[in-house]
Design a protein around this motif. Structure first.
Motif: not given
Length: 294
Positions: A2-5, A58-63
Motif C-alpha cells: 500500500l502506498e500513500l503519495d 492511494v495505490r495498491l501494488d502500484g495502481r
C-alpha cells in the motif's frame, strides 16, 4: 504494498494532512503513531475511501486503489461499530456473508477466529452484554473474518489487558504472515514498539519519521552505553573522553566521545574483573517520538 503519495486534506482553513506519503509493506505490521489531531484517522479514512483527499493518491501494488480493492480491505474503527443487540457469532458470520462467503464457510471461519480471540464462551451473547475489552475483541474479529487483503485498525489495543494484547498481537501477526499489509494506530507506544516491523510518526498532518523500527532506532539512537560489573564502577568517571550520565555501584551509564574511549572503558572493566554486560542503551519509541515531534 500500500502506498500513500502526497495526501492533502483541508477542513475549511485547517490543513489536516500536508503531503502525507509512506508505504505499508506486504506482510508487515506498520505502527502509525501521533498525538490527538495529528491526522491518523483522516489518513486511514482516505485509504478506505470514506473521505476523499484534496490531492495525492492511494495505490495498491502500484495502481490506484478502486472500490473493488476496498471491498477486500478489513477495517476496525476507533469507535465501536457493531450492532449491540446482535449475538457475537451471528454478527461476525453476517459480516463475512456481506463479503461473499457462504454461510457454512463464514460460520466456520468466524467461530475459529472468535475462539482464538478468547470469546469461545461468549458466541451466543449479545455484543452489548460484553465487557469493553471483549467488545474490542469482537470488533477485531469483525475486521478479520473475511480474511482481508489489507488490514487497517484504529486503536486496536484500546481497553485490552496485557494478556489480551498478546492474543491480538498473535492474530495480527498471523494475518501479516499470510501476506496482508497491516496498518494500525495506537497511543500505547510500548505495544507499538514491541510488535511493529515498521513505524510511521505523524505530527500536525506531516510525516515526521518513517521506516523500519530498528533503522529508526539506529538513526535516532543515543550514544550512551551501559556497563554492569561485579564490582564498583566508579572508576569509569576517570576514563578520558567519557562523560558519566548515571552511576550506581557496579552499574554505569556513559557517553563516549569516540569508539576509542568506549573501547577503553571495556578494556579497563575486563582488566579489573567480571563484566556482567556492556551494551548500547536501547532507544525507546517514546524517545524517538519526542525527538521528531518536538
Amino acid at each position: 504494498m500500500l502506498e500513500l503519495d502526497g495526501l492533502t486534506k483541508r477542513y475549511g482553513d485547517r490543513l489536516a494532512l500536508d503531503g502525507v506519503s509512506f508505504a505499508v509493506g506486504d506482510g508487515r505490521l506498520t505502527g502509525f503513531v501521533g498525538g490527538n489531531g495529528a491526522g491518523k484517522t483522516t489518513t486511514m479514512r482516505i485509504v478506505l475511501g470514506v473521505l476523499a483527499a484534496d490531492a495525492g493518491a492511494v495505490r495498491l501494488d502500484g495502481r490506484t486503489v478502486t472500490a473493488t480493492d476496498r471491498r477486500r480491505f478489513g477495517y476496525m474503527p476507533e469507535e465501536r461499530g457493531l450492532y449491540p443487540k446482535m449475538k457475537v457469532l451471528e454478527q461476525t458470520v453476517y459480516l463475512a456473508r456481506l463479503h461473499g462467503w457462504s454461510t457454512a464457510a463464514a460460520r466456520r471461519n468466524a467461530t475459529e477466529l472468535l475462539e482464538r480471540l478468547g470469546l469461545e464462551e461468549r458466541l451466543d451473547d449479545t455484543v452489548e452484554s460484553l465487557s469493553l475489552g471483549n467488545q474490542q475483541r469482537a470488533q477485531i474479529a469483525a475486521a478479520l473474518v473475511h480474511r482481508p487483503d489489507l488490514l487497517i485498525l484504529d486503536e486496536p489495543f484500546s481497553g485490552l489487558d496485557p494478556m489480551a494484547v498478546d492474543v491480538v498481537q498473535g492474530v495480527l501477526a498471523d494475518a501479516a504472515a499470510q501476506g496482508a499489509p497491516v496498518l494500525f494506530s495506537s497511543h500505547q507506544l510500548d505495544v507499538v514498539e514491541r510488535i511493529c516491523d515498521d513505524l510511521v510518526i505523524i505530527a500536525d498532518g506531516r510525516i515526521a519519521a518513517a521506516g523500519a523500527r530498528d533503522a529508526l532506532r539506529e538513526e535516532h539512537g543515543t550514544a550512551r552505553w551501559e556497563l554492569l560489573t561485579g564490582g564498583d564502577a566508579g572508576w569509569v568517571r576517570d576514563v578520558p573522553g567519557v562523560e558519566v550520565v548515571g552511576f550506581d555501584g557496579g552499574w554505569a551509564l556513559f557517553e563516549p566521545e569516540s569508539d576509542a574511549s568506549r573501547q577503553a572503558v571495556l578494556e579497563e572493566a575486563v582488566r579489573r574483573g567480571e563484566v556482567v554486560s556492556f551494551t548500547r542503551e536501547q532507544t525507546t519509541l517514546a524517545q524517538i517520538f519526542k525527538e521528531v515531534v518536538q
